[in-house]
Design a protein around this motif. Structure first.
Motif, PDB file in Angstrom:
ATOM      1  N   ALA A  53      20.467  26.861  50.550  1.00 23.67           N
ATOM      2  CA  ALA A  53      21.620  26.311  49.837  1.00 23.67           C
ATOM      3  C   ALA A  53      22.655  27.423  49.737  1.00 23.67           C
ATOM      4  O   ALA A  53      22.453  28.408  49.034  1.00 23.67           O
ATOM      5  CB  ALA A  53      21.222  25.804  48.450  1.00 23.67           C
ATOM      6  N   LEU A  54      23.756  27.284  50.481  1.00 23.91           N
ATOM      7  CA  LEU A  54      24.817  28.293  50.527  1.00 23.91           C
ATOM      8  C   LEU A  54      26.013  27.786  49.727  1.00 23.91           C
ATOM      9  O   LEU A  54      26.556  26.717  50.015  1.00 23.91           O
ATOM     10  CB  LEU A  54      25.223  28.571  51.975  1.00 23.91           C
ATOM     11  CG  LEU A  54      24.095  28.975  52.939  1.00 23.91           C
ATOM     12  CD1 LEU A  54      24.657  29.278  54.316  1.00 23.91           C
ATOM     13  CD2 LEU A  54      23.333  30.177  52.404  1.00 23.91           C
ATOM     14  N   TYR A  55      26.421  28.570  48.709  1.00 18.57           N
ATOM     15  CA  TYR A  55      27.489  28.153  47.805  1.00 18.57           C
ATOM     16  C   TYR A  55      28.787  28.925  48.020  1.00 18.57           C
ATOM     17  O   TYR A  55      29.865  28.406  47.734  1.00 18.57           O
ATOM     18  CB  TYR A  55      27.041  28.331  46.347  1.00 18.57           C
ATOM     19  CG  TYR A  55      25.816  27.532  45.982  1.00 18.57           C
ATOM     20  CD1 TYR A  55      25.925  26.212  45.570  1.00 18.57           C
ATOM     21  CD2 TYR A  55      24.544  28.098  46.049  1.00 18.57           C
ATOM     22  CE1 TYR A  55      24.811  25.472  45.218  1.00 18.57           C
ATOM     23  CE2 TYR A  55      23.419  27.372  45.696  1.00 18.57           C
ATOM     24  CZ  TYR A  55      23.553  26.054  45.287  1.00 18.57           C
ATOM     25  OH  TYR A  55      22.436  25.334  44.955  1.00 18.57           O
ATOM     26  N   ASP A  56      28.684  30.198  48.483  1.00 23.92           N
ATOM     27  CA  ASP A  56      29.851  31.066  48.641  1.00 23.92           C
ATOM     28  C   ASP A  56      30.621  31.161  47.321  1.00 23.92           C
ATOM     29  O   ASP A  56      31.844  31.047  47.278  1.00 23.92           O
ATOM     30  CB  ASP A  56      30.761  30.549  49.757  1.00 23.92           C
ATOM     31  CG  ASP A  56      31.843  31.557  50.123  1.00 23.92           C
ATOM     32  OD1 ASP A  56      31.496  32.731  50.311  1.00 23.92           O
ATOM     33  OD2 ASP A  56      33.027  31.166  50.203  1.00 23.92           O
ATOM     34  N   ARG A  57      29.880  31.375  46.240  1.00 24.76           N
ATOM     35  CA  ARG A  57      30.480  31.500  44.913  1.00 24.76           C
ATOM     36  C   ARG A  57      29.822  32.661  44.194  1.00 24.76           C
ATOM     37  O   ARG A  57      28.618  32.899  44.342  1.00 24.76           O
ATOM     38  CB  ARG A  57      30.305  30.206  44.108  1.00 24.76           C
ATOM     39  CG  ARG A  57      31.099  29.047  44.669  1.00 24.76           C
ATOM     40  CD  ARG A  57      30.750  27.725  44.005  1.00 24.76           C
ATOM     41  NE  ARG A  57      30.919  27.775  42.549  1.00 24.76           N
ATOM     42  CZ  ARG A  57      30.758  26.706  41.766  1.00 24.76           C
ATOM     43  NH1 ARG A  57      30.440  25.549  42.300  1.00 24.76           N
ATOM     44  NH2 ARG A  57      30.926  26.819  40.464  1.00 24.76           N
ATOM     45  N   GLU A  58      30.615  33.368  43.409  1.00 25.29           N
ATOM     46  CA  GLU A  58      30.091  34.526  42.686  1.00 25.29           C
ATOM     47  C   GLU A  58      29.160  34.128  41.545  1.00 25.29           C
ATOM     48  O   GLU A  58      28.227  34.863  41.220  1.00 25.29           O
ATOM     49  CB  GLU A  58      31.256  35.368  42.137  1.00 25.29           C
ATOM     50  CG  GLU A  58      32.123  35.985  43.233  1.00 25.29           C
ATOM     51  CD  GLU A  58      33.231  36.834  42.650  1.00 25.29           C
ATOM     52  OE1 GLU A  58      33.346  36.858  41.398  1.00 25.29           O
ATOM     53  OE2 GLU A  58      33.974  37.469  43.417  1.00 25.29           O
ATOM     54  N   TRP A  74      27.257  23.864  50.637  1.00 24.75           N
ATOM     55  CA  TRP A  74      27.875  23.073  49.585  1.00 24.75           C
ATOM     56  C   TRP A  74      29.379  23.309  49.557  1.00 24.75           C
ATOM     57  O   TRP A  74      29.859  24.414  49.807  1.00 24.75           O
ATOM     58  CB  TRP A  74      27.275  23.416  48.226  1.00 24.75           C
ATOM     59  CG  TRP A  74      25.853  22.978  48.092  1.00 24.75           C
ATOM     60  CD1 TRP A  74      24.739  23.754  48.137  1.00 24.75           C
ATOM     61  CD2 TRP A  74      25.393  21.639  47.912  1.00 24.75           C
ATOM     62  NE1 TRP A  74      23.609  22.991  48.002  1.00 24.75           N
ATOM     63  CE2 TRP A  74      23.984  21.686  47.867  1.00 24.75           C
ATOM     64  CE3 TRP A  74      26.026  20.398  47.793  1.00 24.75           C
ATOM     65  CZ2 TRP A  74      23.203  20.545  47.691  1.00 24.75           C
ATOM     66  CZ3 TRP A  74      25.249  19.268  47.615  1.00 24.75           C
ATOM     67  CH2 TRP A  74      23.858  19.341  47.563  1.00 24.75           C
ATOM     68  N   ASN A  75      30.110  22.267  49.269  1.00 27.75           N
ATOM     69  CA  ASN A  75      31.564  22.343  49.179  1.00 27.75           C
ATOM     70  C   ASN A  75      31.945  23.287  48.045  1.00 27.75           C
ATOM     71  O   ASN A  75      31.638  23.033  46.880  1.00 27.75           O
ATOM     72  CB  ASN A  75      32.130  20.942  48.939  1.00 27.75           C
ATOM     73  CG  ASN A  75      33.650  20.926  48.909  1.00 27.75           C
ATOM     74  OD1 ASN A  75      34.311  21.934  49.195  1.00 27.75           O
ATOM     75  ND2 ASN A  75      34.217  19.775  48.578  1.00 27.75           N
ATOM     76  N   THR A  76      32.608  24.379  48.374  1.00 26.08           N
ATOM     77  CA  THR A  76      32.942  25.386  47.362  1.00 26.08           C
ATOM     78  C   THR A  76      34.033  24.922  46.406  1.00 26.08           C
ATOM     79  O   THR A  76      34.238  25.541  45.359  1.00 26.08           O
ATOM     80  CB  THR A  76      33.397  26.688  48.038  1.00 26.08           C
ATOM     81  OG1 THR A  76      34.540  26.426  48.847  1.00 26.08           O
ATOM     82  CG2 THR A  76      32.291  27.248  48.914  1.00 26.08           C
ATOM     83  N   LEU A  77      34.758  23.849  46.753  1.00 24.75           N
ATOM     84  CA  LEU A  77      35.839  23.360  45.901  1.00 24.75           C
ATOM     85  C   LEU A  77      35.392  22.212  45.003  1.00 24.75           C
ATOM     86  O   LEU A  77      36.218  21.614  44.313  1.00 24.75           O
ATOM     87  CB  LEU A  77      37.021  22.893  46.766  1.00 24.75           C
ATOM     88  CG  LEU A  77      37.617  23.940  47.700  1.00 24.75           C
ATOM     89  CD1 LEU A  77      38.771  23.344  48.484  1.00 24.75           C
ATOM     90  CD2 LEU A  77      38.071  25.170  46.920  1.00 24.75           C
ATOM     91  N   ALA A  78      34.108  21.897  45.006  1.00 27.00           N
ATOM     92  CA  ALA A  78      33.615  20.784  44.209  1.00 27.00           C
ATOM     93  C   ALA A  78      32.371  21.206  43.446  1.00 27.00           C
ATOM     94  O   ALA A  78      31.897  22.342  43.560  1.00 27.00           O
ATOM     95  CB  ALA A  78      33.305  19.581  45.121  1.00 27.00           C
TER      96      ALA A  78
END
Length: 626
Positions: free
Chosen positions: A319-324, A610-614
């Motif tokens: 599960a890749l989020y690309d969020r801190e 996962w959509n990083t904007l949602a």
């Protein structure tokens, strides 16, 4: 009642008549003794006749709407029915109510149902009488269904019954047998190096007992999990019996049951082993030495060219989020497949490399094997190989020595009610060198709630195609694998959807079939037009959507659920966990000259961007596990 045994097996035709049945008196005596011991007089009734089973199955179909049943609580559900439990698993694990004129009726549970072709395979495993009493309380409670948090629920009950898994394995094995879907696990070795070739095709064909490969789901949306289960359970509530039914080879079936589960207890469900036993018997032209005992998993001895074929096969879920604020998560599971074509009854020692660095948290081995751990980098598996291909070991690791094969992010934002913009920035195979090779890599953007009208955009690499519900981006195509280099891939564009349309016909069908329609009305509609049948997936999704909030312009693509893209890939030439085998270190006792061929393969499981904007689902992980 330790172990896994079965009281009876029935095979029903599409017209619900019993085509084949087999009972096991030894197991039935154990059941009656357990009932007397526990004081369960109500459940001590004898096994029903074939006519009574057929009648009970027909009554259940009329009561539950189909042979499988609703699997969810509907307006027509009543206490004492499977749908009253409100769990989709009741479409596979059912209850039969046996009615008798001369005696009081009784309940038969758990009955496992498996469909093969046009036949229904029913398997009744042996369980403790108190478990049947616990289930009776569930389907007779005052309220329909129940909370998952409750202690007394069907999931908790089934987890305490390992024989359920064994019953499904038996049902699938019998289904494959009557459908003629058996294949000889012959290995086609290649003339090139040991790391390539037909070994992969062979080992993934028929490995071990009941672990033949099954189709993988193409998507794993959180909200659509119930619909995915419904798709596996069956597409419609209406059973089709118009196609021709292939007759059952009863002699073949009797021979398989007698050899694979004597006295009702499974020993070996490998159909090729059972067929070989029937053909050659347990004897051998070259009997083993007197001081060696021939194991049950090797009913006959191999004669011919000697060799050992090994393959490590791993699956990555990510599960890749690309969020801190949310860390990426990975889980790795793998298995070691083996086919040892060795004469006599030798022992094979297989050293494992990288067990400690990979932090293996679970490892199980075949019944013919033993695992030994003697400190750092001194782990090995010693086994006496059975006949044919089998799974030597399964494992799970909590730490990967190699970087993620696909990294990056996915963004999707709405610009209008029927259109959105998306962006991918990905890096493939960074840090991987030869012999690692990515055979293919595909990105799928599913839109289960919207019908796609058009897609505009050109990726930096690969090709794009679309269906009504998804967009597919093929970055690396089969036959054009990449090895020893890194690929940076970007894809930006827009997607347009058809305007929303309320499906009134579905609402009418739901109100008729789910909210109180009788079984007789359903059957009349089926005879008039097969297109009026209600899809179970739509029924389940309608039930799930009742509690969702109204759609707004921020996240209408998944009906206020979650939006994602799924990555599919295959990598050969190495493992993701770093756990491998050195074929030169494999030892065979007594010593024989047998080449050892070894290959490695990594495939994606649920590899999600996962959509990083949602919004996106995630779970808090303890710091010591990060």
């Amino acid at each position: 009642m330790a172990g896994c045994s079965f009281r009876a097996i029935w095979i029903l035709t599409p017209h619900h008549s019993v085509a084949f049945s087999r009972t096991f008196p030894v197991v039935e005596r154990r059941w009656r003794s357990a009932c007397v011991r526990d004081g369960e007089v109500e459940t001590q009734a004898p096994l029903p006749s074939d006519l009574e089973v057929a009648a009970a199955f027909t009554d259940r179909k009329q009561r539950e709407g189909s042979a499988r049943g609703f699997g969810i609580c509907v307006a027509s559900s009543t206490p004492g029915s499977d749908s009253w439990v409100d769990d989709p698993v009741t479409r596979h694990i059912i209850t039969l109510h046996i009615n008798r004129e001369e005696a009081e009726g009784y309940m038969l549970w758990p009955v496992i149902v498996h469909t093969s072709g046009n036949y229904y395979i029913l398997v009744l495993p042996l369980v403790e009488p108190k478990k049947v009493r616990e289930y009776r309380k569930l389907y007779q409670r005052n309220n329909c269904g129940g909370s998952v948090k409750e202690h007394d629920n069907l999931s908790s009950l089934l987890l305490s019954l390992p024989c359920i898994t064994g019953a499904f394995m038996v049902a699938h094995a019998i289904g494959d047998l009557i459908a003629g879907e058996t294949s000889d696990p012959e290995v086609v070795a290649t003339s090139s190096s040991s790391a390539v070739g037909g070994l992969l095709d062979t080992l993934t064909g028929s490995i071990g007992i009941g672990v033949a490969p099954r189709p993988k789901p193409t998507s794993v949306p959180i909200l659509a999990s119930a619909s995915s289960a419904a798709t596996l359970m069956g597409s419609t509530l209406v059973d089709s019996s118009r196609t021709m039914t292939k007759p059952i080879d009863k002699d073949l079936l009797r021979g398989f049951i007698s050899g694979s589960m004597p006295y009702g207890t499974p020993v070996d469900l490998n159909q090729n082993n059972i067929a070989a036993i029937r053909t050659t018997g347990f004897g051998s032209a070259d009997p083993p030495p007197a001081d060696l005992r021939q194991p049950a998993w090797k009913p006959y001895l191999y004669r011919g060219r000697q060799r050992v074929l090994l393959m490590t096969q791993e699956t990555i879920n990510a599960a890749l989020y690309d969020r801190e604020d949310i860390p990426d998560s990975f889980s790795i599971s793998g298995q070691i497949n083996c086919r040892a074509e060795l004469e006599g009854l030798p022992d094979v020692q297989l050293p494992l490399i990288g067990v400690k660095p990979a932090k293996v948290k679970m490892l199980s081995v075949h019944q013919s094997a033993q695992y030994s751990d003697h400190g750092e980098d001194k782990q090995a598996i010693v086994f006496s190989p059975p006949v044919g291909s089998f799974v030597l070991a399964r494992y799970q690791v909590s730490h990967a020595t190699n970087p993620a094969p696909v990294k990056g992010f996915y963004q999707l934002s709405l610009v209008s009610e029927d259109g959105g913009q998306f962006l991918f920035r990905l890096t493939l195979m960074e840090g991987y060198k030869s012999p690692y090779c990515m055979d293919f890599c595909t990105i799928i953007m599913p839109f289960p709630r919207r019908r796609i009208l058009s897609v505009d955009g050109t990726p930096s690499v690969g090709t794009v195609s679309m269906t009504e519900r998804s967009i597919e981006w093929k970055i690396v195509t089969s036959g054009r694998g990449i090895s020893g280099k890194t690929i940076d891939a970007t894809f930006s564009g827009t997607v347009r959807f058809h305007p929303r349309v309320v499906n009134k016909s579905l609402s009418v069908s739901l109100s008729k079939s789910v909210l109180g329609c009788t079984a007789a009305e359903d059957s009349d509609e089926e005879r008039e037009s097969s297109n009026n049948s209600v899809n179970v997936e739509d029924v389940l999704m309608e039930k799930l959507n009742r509690d969702l909030e109204a759609v707004d312009l921020e996240e209408p693509l998944c009906w206020q659920a979650f939006n994602y893209a799924k990555v599919s890939f295959k990598i050969t030439g190495g493992t993701f966990s770093g756990m491998t085998i050195d074929p030169k270190s494999v030892s065979i006792y007594p010593v024989v000259k047998a080449p050892v061929e070894y290959s490695m393969q990594v495939t994606s499981g649920d590899y999600i961007l996962w959509n990083t904007l949602a919004r996106s689902p995630h779970a808090a992980v303890p710091k010591d596990l990060c």
